[in-house]
Design a protein around this motif. Structure first.
Motif, mmCIF file in Angstrom:
data_model
loop_
_atom_site.group_PDB
_atom_site.id
_atom_site.type_symbol
_atom_site.label_atom_id
_atom_site.label_comp_id
_atom_site.label_asym_id
_atom_site.label_seq_id
_atom_site.Cartn_x
_atom_site.Cartn_y
_atom_site.Cartn_z
ATOM 1 N N SER A 23 35.454 37.305 40.458
ATOM 2 C CA SER A 23 35.726 37.917 39.154
ATOM 3 C C SER A 23 36.414 39.261 39.315
ATOM 4 O O SER A 23 37.371 39.574 38.592
ATOM 5 N N ILE A 24 35.941 40.072 40.261
ATOM 6 C CA ILE A 24 36.575 41.370 40.532
ATOM 7 C C ILE A 24 38.008 41.156 41.002
ATOM 8 O O ILE A 24 38.947 41.822 40.536
ATOM 9 N N ALA A 25 38.188 40.208 41.941
ATOM 10 C CA ALA A 25 39.523 39.952 42.482
ATOM 11 C C ALA A 25 40.456 39.414 41.405
ATOM 12 O O ALA A 25 41.615 39.855 41.291
ATOM 13 N N ALA A 26 40.003 38.457 40.602
ATOM 14 C CA ALA A 26 40.849 37.865 39.566
ATOM 15 C C ALA A 26 41.252 38.901 38.530
ATOM 16 O O ALA A 26 42.407 38.942 38.084
ATOM 17 N N SER A 27 40.317 39.765 38.149
ATOM 18 C CA SER A 27 40.615 40.800 37.160
ATOM 19 C C SER A 27 41.669 41.769 37.683
ATOM 20 O O SER A 27 42.623 42.124 36.976
ATOM 21 N N VAL A 80 32.352 36.620 35.506
ATOM 22 C CA VAL A 80 31.427 37.589 34.920
ATOM 23 C C VAL A 80 32.193 38.877 34.635
ATOM 24 O O VAL A 80 33.251 39.122 35.231
ATOM 25 N N PRO A 81 31.685 39.701 33.705
ATOM 26 C CA PRO A 81 32.351 40.987 33.449
ATOM 27 C C PRO A 81 32.408 41.834 34.713
ATOM 28 O O PRO A 81 31.463 41.856 35.504
ATOM 29 N N VAL A 82 33.520 42.519 34.897
ATOM 30 C CA VAL A 82 33.692 43.357 36.079
ATOM 31 C C VAL A 82 33.000 44.702 35.853
ATOM 32 O O VAL A 82 33.309 45.398 34.873
ATOM 33 N N PRO A 83 32.054 45.094 36.695
ATOM 34 C CA PRO A 83 31.411 46.405 36.530
ATOM 35 C C PRO A 83 32.460 47.517 36.604
ATOM 36 O O PRO A 83 33.339 47.488 37.475
ATOM 37 N N PRO A 84 32.404 48.482 35.695
ATOM 38 C CA PRO A 84 33.422 49.541 35.678
ATOM 39 C C PRO A 84 33.564 50.284 36.998
ATOM 40 O O PRO A 84 34.666 50.701 37.355
ATOM 41 N N ASP A 85 32.470 50.437 37.759
ATOM 42 C CA ASP A 85 32.573 51.192 39.004
ATOM 43 C C ASP A 85 33.246 50.399 40.125
ATOM 44 O O ASP A 85 33.470 50.927 41.217
ATOM 45 N N THR A 86 33.592 49.124 39.855
ATOM 46 C CA THR A 86 34.322 48.320 40.840
ATOM 47 C C THR A 86 35.767 48.065 40.404
ATOM 48 O O THR A 86 36.478 47.302 41.075
ATOM 49 N N ASP A 87 36.183 48.682 39.296
ATOM 50 C CA ASP A 87 37.528 48.441 38.748
ATOM 51 C C ASP A 87 38.537 49.356 39.434
ATOM 52 O O ASP A 87 38.832 50.462 38.970
ATOM 53 N N TYR A 88 39.074 48.887 40.544
ATOM 54 C CA TYR A 88 39.995 49.644 41.395
ATOM 55 C C TYR A 88 41.204 50.153 40.607
ATOM 56 O O TYR A 88 41.572 51.331 40.692
#
Length: 261
Positions: A23-27, A80-88
């Motif tokens: 999810s983090i990578a796709a976002s 899943v929603p991406v946690p803001p602290d992981t949004d590079y």
């Protein structure tokens, strides 16, 4: 002993941590696709020849986002929603690195300086992406579930990095060298800090999901801080050097379609 391979194996073996990773990578990839599409549409009038390459870059990033979503779907998982602290991407923008989204949402053409800033920022972030994909190919290139996707993305990231080198060198020859070097240095120093912060955040979330012990979490955090110290002292230089790539005109043709997973 903690190793990158062992750590990532833990993450992909657990559905919840795998879902968060994808999810983090796709976002991030989808966000990159949107940014590049807007830059292609707004590129400075005197630099319109770059628009097809930027559009190709956008299409590749969108494809990567679809690949990570497909990997989740194959396991029957939903993003899943991406946690803001992981949004590079968001954290880089907050540090003033790259082109502000407010500027990209407007309909005014970009300036030549804007495009140079975009390319310099991309040279830094694509180095990070290429390094990460090289690591994954080394350890998981023959993985039955991930191998095909990893090889595809790794090849694209190498193309993106080659494109940034070639275009920046051409612009340096046109007299933009000082702006390019200054922007590269500023971007690299900001990126390594953001990457450290995002890495720590991702490890915290993964540790919660996977039930890592306090000693293990501490060791991982210490390793991330140690990498930051090395990058801050010397490692950032690899992100700002420019050399003519072996792959010339890397984004000059049609991109490869996403693999069947």
């Amino acid at each position: 002993m903690l190793t990158a391979k062992g750590l990532f194996q833990e993450i992909i073996d657990n559905d919840e941590s795998f879902r968060l990773f994808c999810s983090i990578a796709a976002s991030g990839e989808s966000q990159g696709g949107w940014e590049n599409a807007r830059i292609a549409a707004l590129v400075a009038p005197g630099m319109r020849a770059l628009a097809p390459k930027i559009t190709r870059h956008s299409a590749d990033e969108d494809k990567h986002g679809r690949i990570f979503n497909a990997l989740m779907k194959k396991r029957g998982l939903e993003p899943v929603p991406v946690p803001p602290d992981t949004d590079y991407t968001m954290l880089l923008e907050r540090r003033g690195i790259g082109l502000a989204h407010e500027k990209l949402r407007a309909d005014r053409p970009l300036t030549e300086e804007d495009v140079i800033v975009y390319l310099a920022h991309s040279r830094v972030t694509e180095q990070r992406a290429a390094d990460q994909m090289d690591m994954l190919v080394t350890h998981f290139g023959d993985h039955p579930e991930l191998g095909k996707a990893i090889h595809m993305i790794d090849n694209d990231e190498a193309n993106h990095l080659a494109y940034c080198h070639e275009e920046l060198l051409g612009l340096a020859r046109q007299g933009h060298g000082r702006l390019i070097q200054r922007t590269l240095r500023e971007s690299a120093l900001a990126e390594i800090r953001v990457y450290r912060d995002v890495s720590l955040a991702v490890m915290r979330h993964m540790g919660r999901i996977l039930g890592w012990s306090k000693p293990k979490a501490f060791a991982l955090a210490a390793g991330i801080h140690g990498m930051y110290v090395w990058e801050r002292a010397a490692g950032w230089h690899r992100m700002v050097d420019l050399k003519m790539p072996d792959r010339r005109n890397a984004l000059g043709g049609a991109g490869a379609p996403a693999p069947a997973l």
